[in-house]
Write a protein that holds these residues in place. Sequence first.
Motif, PDB file in Angstrom:
ATOM      1  N   SER A  81       7.087   1.062   0.484  1.00 42.75           N
ATOM      2  CA  SER A  81       6.891   1.659  -0.680  1.00 42.75           C
ATOM      3  C   SER A  81       7.727   3.100  -0.637  1.00 42.75           C
ATOM      4  CB  SER A  81       5.584   0.723  -0.725  1.00 42.75           C
ATOM      5  OG  SER A  81       4.647   1.119  -0.009  1.00 42.75           O
ATOM      6  N   PRO A  82       7.322   3.532  -1.491  1.00 43.79           N
ATOM      7  CA  PRO A  82       7.471   5.496  -2.109  1.00 43.79           C
ATOM      8  C   PRO A  82       6.516   6.016  -0.851  1.00 43.79           C
ATOM      9  CG  PRO A  82       7.522   4.295  -3.883  1.00 43.79           C
ATOM     10  CD  PRO A  82       7.619   3.160  -3.082  1.00 43.79           C
ATOM     11  N   VAL A  83       7.203   6.455  -0.697  1.00 44.14           N
ATOM     12  CA  VAL A  83       6.106   8.363   0.517  1.00 44.14           C
ATOM     13  C   VAL A  83       5.423   9.177  -0.189  1.00 44.14           C
ATOM     14  CG1 VAL A  83       6.196   9.988   2.345  1.00 44.14           C
ATOM     15  CG2 VAL A  83       7.388   8.126   2.795  1.00 44.14           C
TER      16      VAL A  83
ATOM     17  N   GLU B  34       2.799  14.821  -1.975  1.00 44.12           N
ATOM     18  CA  GLU B  34       2.324  15.913  -0.746  1.00 44.12           C
ATOM     19  C   GLU B  34       3.022  16.078  -0.329  1.00 44.12           C
ATOM     20  OE1 GLU B  34      -1.879  14.859  -0.577  1.00 44.12           O
ATOM     21  OE2 GLU B  34      -2.304  15.519  -2.319  1.00 44.12           O
ATOM     22  N   MET B  35       3.985  16.860   0.247  1.00 39.55           N
ATOM     23  CA  MET B  35       4.287  17.622   1.443  1.00 39.55           C
ATOM     24  C   MET B  35       3.973  18.883   1.844  1.00 39.55           C
ATOM     25  SD  MET B  35       8.546  17.223   0.271  1.00 39.55           S
ATOM     26  CE  MET B  35       9.471  17.244   1.691  1.00 39.55           C
TER      27      MET B  35
ATOM     28  N   ILE C 274       2.871   5.589   9.303  1.00 34.69           N
ATOM     29  CA  ILE C 274       4.098   5.548  10.078  1.00 34.69           C
ATOM     30  C   ILE C 274       4.190   7.245  10.534  1.00 34.69           C
ATOM     31  CG2 ILE C 274       6.297   5.785  10.360  1.00 34.69           C
ATOM     32  CD1 ILE C 274       6.136   3.179   7.768  1.00 34.69           C
ATOM     33  N   GLY C 275       4.316   7.032  12.391  1.00 34.52           N
ATOM     34  CA  GLY C 275       3.763   8.504  12.560  1.00 34.52           C
ATOM     35  C   GLY C 275       5.045   8.221  13.659  1.00 34.52           C
ATOM     36  N   LEU C 276       5.873   9.652  13.435  1.00 36.84           N
ATOM     37  CA  LEU C 276       7.283   9.777  14.373  1.00 36.84           C
ATOM     38  C   LEU C 276       7.089  10.685  14.979  1.00 36.84           C
ATOM     39  CD1 LEU C 276       9.889   9.114  11.375  1.00 36.84           C
ATOM     40  CD2 LEU C 276       8.696   7.005  12.731  1.00 36.84           C
ATOM     41  N   GLY C 277       7.546  10.539  16.462  1.00 40.95           N
ATOM     42  CA  GLY C 277       7.592  11.657  17.181  1.00 40.95           C
ATOM     43  C   GLY C 277       6.794  11.404  19.275  1.00 40.95           C
TER      44      GLY C 277
ATOM     45  N   ARG D 229       0.638  -0.959   0.193  1.00 41.10           N
ATOM     46  CA  ARG D 229       0.047  -0.143  -0.370  1.00 41.10           C
ATOM     47  C   ARG D 229       1.058   1.031  -0.063  1.00 41.10           C
ATOM     48  NH1 ARG D 229      -4.595  -0.151   3.043  1.00 41.10           N
ATOM     49  NH2 ARG D 229      -4.168   0.816   4.711  1.00 41.10           N
ATOM     50  N   PRO D 230       0.517   2.584  -0.197  1.00 38.90           N
ATOM     51  CA  PRO D 230       1.337   3.115  -0.251  1.00 38.90           C
ATOM     52  C   PRO D 230       1.494   4.032   0.630  1.00 38.90           C
ATOM     53  CG  PRO D 230      -1.126   3.750  -1.411  1.00 38.90           C
ATOM     54  CD  PRO D 230      -1.383   2.365  -1.616  1.00 38.90           C
ATOM     55  N   LEU D 231       2.621   4.798   1.266  1.00 38.57           N
ATOM     56  CA  LEU D 231       3.034   4.928   2.390  1.00 38.57           C
ATOM     57  C   LEU D 231       2.675   6.406   2.832  1.00 38.57           C
ATOM     58  CD1 LEU D 231       4.015   3.584   4.616  1.00 38.57           C
ATOM     59  CD2 LEU D 231       6.462   4.104   4.168  1.00 38.57           C
ATOM     60  N   SER D 232       1.773   7.248   4.185  1.00 37.70           N
ATOM     61  CA  SER D 232       2.175   8.785   4.891  1.00 37.70           C
ATOM     62  C   SER D 232       3.150   8.321   6.001  1.00 37.70           C
ATOM     63  CB  SER D 232       0.682   8.233   4.589  1.00 37.70           C
ATOM     64  OG  SER D 232       0.420   9.846   5.602  1.00 37.70           O
ATOM     65  N   LEU D 233       3.510   9.573   5.712  1.00 31.95           N
ATOM     66  CA  LEU D 233       4.324   9.982   6.840  1.00 31.95           C
ATOM     67  C   LEU D 233       4.250  10.730   7.515  1.00 31.95           C
ATOM     68  CD1 LEU D 233       7.082   8.999   8.359  1.00 31.95           C
ATOM     69  CD2 LEU D 233       8.384  10.197   6.566  1.00 31.95           C
TER      70      LEU D 233
END
Length: 479
Positions: A127-129, A165-166, A346-349, A73-77
């Motif tokens: 997979s790519p973000v 999308e950034m 994926i959530g960081l922090g 699946r696509p990856l959201s960061l």
Amino acid sequence: MSADILPFNPGLYPNPAAVKLPIKGDLSALLTQFDRPGPRYTSYPTIDQCVESVGAAALTDALKARCVGGLKRPLSLYVHVPFCESVCYYCACNKVVTKKHDRATQYLSRLEKEALMVARIAPTGLSPVTQFHMGGGTPTFLSDSELLGLVEGLKRIFRFSAKAEMSIEVDPRTVNENRLLHLRSLGFNRISFGVQDFDPDVQKAVHREQTFESVQVLLKAARRLGFESINVDLIHGLPKQTPRSFASTLDQLIDLVPDRVALYGYAHLPSRFKPQRRIHDADLPDAATRVALLRMAIERMQTAGYEHIGMDHFAKPQDPLAVAKRQGRLHRNFQGYTTQPEADLIGLGVSAISKVGNVLVQNVRELPEYEDRISRGELAVFRGHEGTREDNLRHAAIMALLCQGEIHFGDFSEAFWLDFQTHFDHELAQLVPFVKAGLIERLPDGLRVTDTGWLFVRPMAMCFDAYIGKTQIQRSKLL
């Protein structure tokens, strides 16, 4: 022009200023009847259903599972930056208020270490973000060099799509045109300005003072610099707000011509959020005034040519969100409404949320504990939820309402091998009052939200939430 941005169609919208959402019936009466506390459904189940017995091991297994089968699946960061220089009294975000900018140094090193840990768990499964978002707190608390190091570090660890999308949340008080140029050079193509209100008395009451002129300069600069989408956040129901003052704020907002507007309702919960205790109850608008503020905002936004995307979001007709809604391609995730298809997150922090496959988890909410866990080489997860087939079924129904405004019973029969009307007999009965009020139509093979019903799509979606009523948690209201 990106592939998902279609050219403005003057034949479809011959007079954008005349495009209005038909509000049938007495809106005040409808709000009184149907408005009730409920989640914003950036996920289902919502994060409050997570338990501490589901933790880092579940996330690890879910990340490894991405490597199996060759289909990713696509990856959201998402990256959470908790720091703010000053406290806004209305705020309910997880934050650390400090003027000591060196506190970010250790935190950034922990963020990079956490990202590396995730990447090592599933090196072939990332997979790519396609979507990257920075929130807080105040992400622009970080210096230009710190932002550069963070973004470049993440791009070394994760593979970003060339069309990703950034987006970044910005406190207008923390940036100037040069800083916006720097953000653009880092690849950010979407930006959200937290304004909340332009009235000086309201700003003083919530401890967030900024001039209209300063925000106007920034929006013009962002447009010149080529940000593809510019959002402005407003809040209604704040202390000192009156119909006259909010009308002026709306006029000023419309003069800025942002691509999108998020119009949130303030939820006063001082027992849960300490900064809100500095707001005097007597300064808050009463229920009738809140209704008047909301109705005024809806009417003025639509008269100005904005489309109501759903719940508390508006967009210009040519904005990708509006285009996606018309074409049935609208989605919803932890970043809110989006054109991106369903993705793993994926959530960081500190306090960040991840959702990979059917596993939903959240990091610890206290900064010292987060930094300690990561420094010891452990994922900082403290609670989670493993979704079931029933969760997936209800998630699909809720998102169909929130994003497309329609549920086709036959689609669920094919996807889940069940009879929708039999399975959701109780839920369909709960929707009867909405049907009678003209907010949703019962069709032979489905449901369709009416134009006025879009204002009440969240309480309608709540009918399909199996967890509602099982936990007594205060949530924000439509008002």
